[in-house]
Motif scaffolding. Structure first.
Motif, short mmCIF file in Angstrom:
data_model
loop_
_atom_site.label_atom_id
_atom_site.label_comp_id
_atom_site.label_asym_id
_atom_site.label_seq_id
_atom_site.Cartn_x
_atom_site.Cartn_y
_atom_site.Cartn_z
N GLN A 104 0.82 -1.21 0.00
CA GLN A 104 0.00 0.00 0.00
C GLN A 104 0.86 1.27 0.00
OE1 GLN A 104 -2.74 -0.58 3.32
NE2 GLN A 104 -4.12 -1.75 2.01
N VAL A 105 1.86 1.26 -0.89
CA VAL A 105 2.67 2.45 -1.15
C VAL A 105 2.20 3.00 -2.50
CG1 VAL A 105 4.99 3.37 -1.50
CG2 VAL A 105 4.63 1.49 0.11
N PRO A 106 1.41 4.05 -2.51
CA PRO A 106 0.76 4.44 -3.76
C PRO A 106 1.65 5.16 -4.76
CG PRO A 106 0.15 5.95 -2.00
CD PRO A 106 0.95 4.85 -1.36
N ARG A 107 2.71 5.81 -4.29
CA ARG A 107 3.52 6.67 -5.16
C ARG A 107 4.69 5.89 -5.76
NH1 ARG A 107 4.11 9.98 -8.69
NH2 ARG A 107 4.85 12.12 -8.42
N TYR A 108 4.78 5.88 -7.08
CA TYR A 108 5.81 5.12 -7.78
C TYR A 108 6.35 5.99 -8.90
CZ TYR A 108 7.82 0.94 -10.20
OH TYR A 108 8.64 0.00 -10.79
N VAL A 109 7.65 6.29 -8.84
CA VAL A 109 8.31 7.05 -9.89
C VAL A 109 9.24 6.10 -10.65
CG1 VAL A 109 9.82 8.97 -10.49
CG2 VAL A 109 8.17 9.22 -8.62
N MET A 110 9.00 5.94 -11.92
CA MET A 110 9.77 5.05 -12.78
C MET A 110 10.78 5.85 -13.59
SD MET A 110 10.34 2.04 -14.23
CE MET A 110 8.93 0.89 -14.20
N ILE A 111 12.07 5.52 -13.45
CA ILE A 111 13.08 6.07 -14.34
C ILE A 111 13.20 5.10 -15.51
CG2 ILE A 111 15.45 6.86 -14.61
CD1 ILE A 111 15.50 7.41 -11.61
N SER A 112 12.66 5.49 -16.62
CA SER A 112 12.60 4.64 -17.80
C SER A 112 13.67 5.12 -18.79
CB SER A 112 11.18 4.68 -18.39
OG SER A 112 11.07 3.86 -19.51
N GLY A 113 13.35 5.18 -20.05
CA GLY A 113 14.30 5.64 -21.05
C GLY A 113 13.58 6.12 -22.29
N LYS A 114 14.13 7.15 -22.91
CA LYS A 114 13.52 7.65 -24.14
C LYS A 114 13.53 6.53 -25.18
CE LYS A 114 13.80 11.39 -27.52
NZ LYS A 114 12.31 11.41 -27.68
N GLY A 115 12.43 6.39 -25.87
CA GLY A 115 12.26 5.31 -26.84
C GLY A 115 11.45 4.15 -26.31
N ALA A 116 11.20 4.15 -24.98
CA ALA A 116 10.46 3.04 -24.39
C ALA A 116 9.01 3.01 -24.83
CB ALA A 116 10.54 3.10 -22.87
N ASP A 117 8.49 4.14 -25.31
CA ASP A 117 7.10 4.15 -25.76
C ASP A 117 6.89 3.26 -26.98
OD1 ASP A 117 8.76 5.99 -27.10
OD2 ASP A 117 7.03 7.11 -27.86
N LYS A 118 7.92 3.15 -27.82
CA LYS A 118 7.80 2.35 -29.05
C LYS A 118 8.43 0.97 -28.91
CE LYS A 118 7.80 6.48 -31.94
NZ LYS A 118 8.53 7.25 -32.99
N GLY A 119 9.32 0.80 -27.93
CA GLY A 119 10.01 -0.46 -27.80
C GLY A 119 11.13 -0.59 -28.82
N GLY A 120 11.66 -1.80 -28.95
CA GLY A 120 12.86 -1.99 -29.74
C GLY A 120 12.66 -2.42 -31.17
N GLN A 121 11.44 -2.43 -31.66
CA GLN A 121 11.20 -2.89 -33.03
C GLN A 121 11.98 -2.02 -34.02
OE1 GLN A 121 7.09 -3.04 -34.11
NE2 GLN A 121 7.46 -4.06 -36.05
N GLY A 122 12.73 -2.68 -34.88
CA GLY A 122 13.48 -1.97 -35.91
C GLY A 122 14.86 -1.51 -35.49
N GLU A 123 15.24 -1.72 -34.20
CA GLU A 123 16.56 -1.33 -33.74
C GLU A 123 17.63 -2.23 -34.34
OE1 GLU A 123 17.97 1.04 -31.93
OE2 GLU A 123 16.09 2.13 -31.69
N ALA A 124 18.70 -1.61 -34.85
CA ALA A 124 19.79 -2.40 -35.45
C ALA A 124 20.58 -3.15 -34.38
CB ALA A 124 20.71 -1.47 -36.24
N ASP A 125 20.71 -2.54 -33.21
CA ASP A 125 21.42 -3.17 -32.09
C ASP A 125 20.43 -4.07 -31.35
OD1 ASP A 125 22.50 -3.76 -29.53
OD2 ASP A 125 23.79 -1.99 -29.63
N GLU A 126 20.63 -5.38 -31.45
CA GLU A 126 19.66 -6.32 -30.89
C GLU A 126 19.49 -6.16 -29.38
OE1 GLU A 126 18.80 -11.15 -30.57
OE2 GLU A 126 20.62 -10.40 -31.54
#
Length: 218
Positions: A104-126
């Protein structure tokens, strides 16, 4: 305020810990290696030994119980292989969300990364593509939760001294940002309950951190 930082030995995490301690808040850093405990304590935080790749939801929930917020700052790191992108960047982020719900800890801050909205599809680096897929999966899971979550997606991270000035918006152009400035943004976000539900991207810029967060909160 009591804040538990998963991945407490990371450089962003240690900046966050120092900032929290400097203003009198209680910071708890989770680390999997006992050799990192001294570094956490030097930041002014309390260190808790817990391996996010092996811990159960119950174990993690007990550690974070009573906290006002949790921050996911863990990462497998650039030298790790594809498997650890999944077990750390994806699975540990989801585990922390499970534990936050249970404790019951309601506040969560996620440090993600730019590009995470689209995921890795099409990335040359596997491996980088798998990293983006892992971040997207953890972010998508968090978005589905009834938690007061905020997702911050920095650009390319650097170890340069922070300038205190950033560009912060739902979408920004690719760029670099100092880890120290990312930490400063996280602190400002923690102080803004209205930031719950934000998904923001972050790079270096010209707007002072406090002003950048205030403008988004209007």
């Amino acid at each position: 305020m009591k804040v538990v930082i998963a991945g407490g030995h990371g450089q962003i995490a240690q900046h966050v810990e120092r900032l929290l301690a400097a203003r009198g808040d209680e910071a708890v850093g989770l680390v999997r290696n006992s050799s990192h405990i001294a570094d956490i304590e030097a930041s002014g935080a309390t260190a808790v030994l817990l391996d996010l790749e092996r811990a159960s939801v119950n174990e993690l929930a007990e550690v974070i119980r009573g906290a006002d917020a949790v921050i996911f700052a863990a990462g497998a790191g650039p030298g790790s292989g594809a498997a650890r992108k999944l077990t750390v960047d994806r699975d540990a982020g989801i585990l922390l969300a499970d534990a936050a719900v249970q404790a019951q800890v309601p506040r969560y801050v996620m440090i993600s990364g730019k590009g995470a909205d689209k995921g890795g599809q099409g990335e040359a680096d596997e491996v980088f593509g798998i990293y983006l897929d892992a971040k997207k999966a953890a972010d998508d899971d968090l978005i589905s939760r009834e938690l007061d979550w905020t997702i911050v997606r920095p650009g390319v991270l650097t170890n340069e001294v922070g300038t205190g000035r950033v560009t912060l918006a739902p979408q920004v152009e690719w760029g670099k940002v100092a880890r120290e400035d990312v930490a400063a943004v996280i602190i400002e976000i923690l102080d803004k309950p209205e930031s719950a539900g934000w998904i923001v991207e972050l790079v270096a810029g010209e707007t002072p951190v406090t002003e950048a967060v205030r403008l988004l909160a209007r």
